[in-house]
Design an enzyme around this catalytic site. Structure first.
Site, short mmCIF file in Angstrom:
data_model
loop_
_atom_site.label_atom_id
_atom_site.label_comp_id
_atom_site.label_asym_id
_atom_site.label_seq_id
_atom_site.Cartn_x
_atom_site.Cartn_y
_atom_site.Cartn_z
N ASP A 36 0.81 -1.22 0.00
CA ASP A 36 0.00 0.00 0.00
C ASP A 36 0.85 1.28 0.00
OD1 ASP A 36 -2.22 -1.66 0.13
OD2 ASP A 36 -2.21 -1.65 2.31
N GLU A 37 1.99 1.21 -0.60
CA GLU A 37 2.89 2.37 -0.64
C GLU A 37 2.43 3.42 -1.65
OE1 GLU A 37 3.80 -0.74 -1.22
OE2 GLU A 37 5.27 -1.37 0.27
N LYS A 94 1.83 2.11 -5.06
CA LYS A 94 2.39 1.56 -6.31
C LYS A 94 1.49 1.84 -7.50
CE LYS A 94 2.31 -2.47 -4.35
NZ LYS A 94 1.98 -2.05 -2.99
N GLY A 126 -4.64 -4.31 -3.72
CA GLY A 126 -5.64 -3.29 -4.01
C GLY A 126 -4.90 -2.01 -4.36
N THR A 184 -4.97 1.81 -5.81
CA THR A 184 -5.89 2.93 -6.04
C THR A 184 -5.35 3.85 -7.13
OG1 THR A 184 -6.25 2.83 -3.67
CG2 THR A 184 -7.20 4.73 -4.83
N GLN A 195 1.88 -6.02 -3.24
CA GLN A 195 2.38 -6.17 -1.86
C GLN A 195 3.65 -5.35 -1.65
OE1 GLN A 195 1.64 -9.96 -2.95
NE2 GLN A 195 -0.36 -9.11 -2.61
N THR A 224 3.12 -12.70 2.85
CA THR A 224 2.17 -13.23 1.87
C THR A 224 2.83 -14.44 1.21
OG1 THR A 224 0.69 -12.59 0.08
CG2 THR A 224 2.92 -11.69 -0.01
#
Ligand code: GDP
Ligand code: IMO
Ligand code: MG
Length: 432
Positions: A13-14, A16, A40, A42, A224, A239
């Site tokens: 969630d950096e 990417k 996920g 965005t 990830q 993961t």
């Protein structure tokens, strides 16, 4: 004709997706190479806000080719829904999205086992996204997977399911005490998915190699983050992607050789977040943690599960480690704007563990859980950066902070983002 890998430098969630969206403008092919819809990403553009789980972020540029590579695990109904949603919002997908015939298929037992296994683990639960992705990779490695090539071939699918459904039912009934799945139900449902996905399926490795022969630029979108990697991450709170979520996994996951990769861009937030369980030495459970989570546009809640993200100061020990694991050639920093209100910004430069000072990430999860962060303090800038578009227009303290992280990563920073919108970015040292 470079091949550029974009990889998460922290626990996912950096940003990417947002960085790929920017870089994609100059690429010809954008490809996902690992994971599944546990990711996920965005993207915000003129059509609105999108959360992509399987489709690469290049999809918003009508002339780009998008690829879901062999390293990805695909949940057919999720992908079909994502395609349908994109089309209903005016994004053309057909004829430009291609799926590897070697990618693995996420089956209904994977979702069930993910949920049941987390319950069985009790206090040892990983805090997975519950999408079945871990069990799907376990079956890939265990040679009990269904691949896209089988999904689109009715005979092969029946043959595969005739073995797998009874085999998995033993696990479901005997280990987890839940009702078995019916072979005919699974076959009928997945044969239908196969028919609907068939037009997208091809040998994507050949497609990418052809594109490279034509001198085109290929962008490989990681999912990830490095600290969630099965080998080098904070095991066992990681993961299960095979190939790795590190940059090295990109070659295998898309079907090119490692020598064909020219650039690796590591994406880092200006602080740290994590969803799910596992050690996080800089986690803040106080009002600063809340400010990092709730401050600025797009608060820190999981794009896939909606869970609040655990927030804390930038961990330079872990960041230096992940920069090394990925052999970064560039870094991109995101969410600088979130730090705007803070008078002082802390960076963790070492861990204190059992009276010793560590400057690198320990292999032992127990040691990492006991690690006390050693902080260096940098001055905050207490000014709004969301409207800044040039590095020399940032407040001096913000420039100092960016340069400080650049030093930690020992990698030139190519871009700093100061908001979630496409134009809220400060270009620095170029890549393409
Ligand atoms: P990914 O999984 O690495 O693609 O990241 P996610 O999309 O899951 O999470 C990143 C979040 O940060 C999203 O809500 C983005 O819209 C948002 N975001 C990205 N860059 C910035 C930024 O510079 N500032 C702010 N405030 N939000 C950003
Ligand atoms: P993107 O691509 C953040 C985390 C889960 C959990 C662990 C294992 O959006 O950055 P899994 O479902 O993979 O078995 O869960 O990994 N995780 C992520 N965290 N962003 C992601 O993807 C993640 N994908 C998995 O929260 O801790
Ligand atoms: Mg995400």
């Amino acid at each position: 004709m470079p091949v550029i890998v974009v990889v998460g430098g922290q626990w996912g969630d950096e940003g990417k997706g947002r960085i790929v969206d920017l870089l994609a403008e100059k690429a010809h092919v954008v490809a996902r190479y690992s994971a599944g819809n546990n990711a996920g990403h965005t993207i915000i553009n003129e059509l609105g806000e999108f959360k992509l789980h399987l489709v690469p972020a290049g999809i918003f540029y009508p002339e780009k080719v998008c690829v879901i590579g062999n390293g990805v695990v695909i949940d057919p109904p999720v992908l079909l829904k994502e395609i349908e949603d994109l089309e209903s919002r005016g994004v053309a997908v057909r004829g430009r999205l291609f799926i590897s015939d070697r990618a693995h298929v996420l089956m209904p037992w994977h979702r069930l086992i993910d949920e049941l296994d987390e319950k069985l683990r009790g206090h040892g639960a990983i805090g997975t996204t519950g999408r079945g992705v871990g069990p799907a990779f376990v079956d890939k490695v265990g040679r009990a997977g269904v691949r896209i090539a089988d999904l689109v071939d009715r005979e092969a699918l029946l043959q595969s399911l005739s073995f797998l459904v009874p085999y998995k039912n033993v696990v479901l009934e005997k280990l987890y005490d839940v009702p078995p799945l019916r072979l005919e139900d699974v076959r009928a449902e997945y044969a239908d998915y196969g028919e609907r996905l068939e037009p997208f399926v091809t040998d994507t490795s050949a497609l990418v190699q052809e594109s490279l022969r034509n001198g085109e630029t290929v962008l490989l979108e990681g999912a990830q983050g490095s600290l969630l990697d099965l080998d080098m991450g904070t095991y066992e709170y990681v993961t299960s992607s095979v190939p790795s979520s590190l940059a090295a996994g990109a070659a295998i996951g898309i079907g090119i050789g490692p020598t064909q990769i020219d650039h690796v861009v590591g994406v880092y937030k200006c602080y740290n977040t994590r969803v799910g369980n596992g050690p996080m030495p800089t986690e803040l459970l106080d009002e600063t943690g809340t400010l990092l989570r709730e401050g600025g546009p797009r608060p820190e809640y999981g794009s896939t599960t909606g869970r609040p993200r655990r927030c804390g100061w930038f961990d330079a020990v872990a960041a230096r480690y992940s920069a090394r694991m990925n052999g970064l050639t560039r870094a991109a920093l995101t969410r600088l704007d979130v730090l705007d209100p803070l008078p002082v910004i802390k960076v963790c430069t070492a861990y204190r563990v059992d009276g010793r000072t560590l400057k690198t990430l320990p292999a032992s999860g127990a040691a990492l859980a006991r690690a006390e962060p050693v902080y260096e303090e940098l001055p905050g800038w207490r000014r709004d950066t969301a409207g800044v578009r040039r590095f020399d227009h940032l407040p001096p303290e913000a420039r100092e902070y960016v340069r400080y992280i650049e030093g930690v990563l020992a990698t030139p920073i190519c871009l700093v983002s100061v908001g979630p919108e496409r134009d809220q970015a400060i270009p620095m040292k170029g890549i393409i």
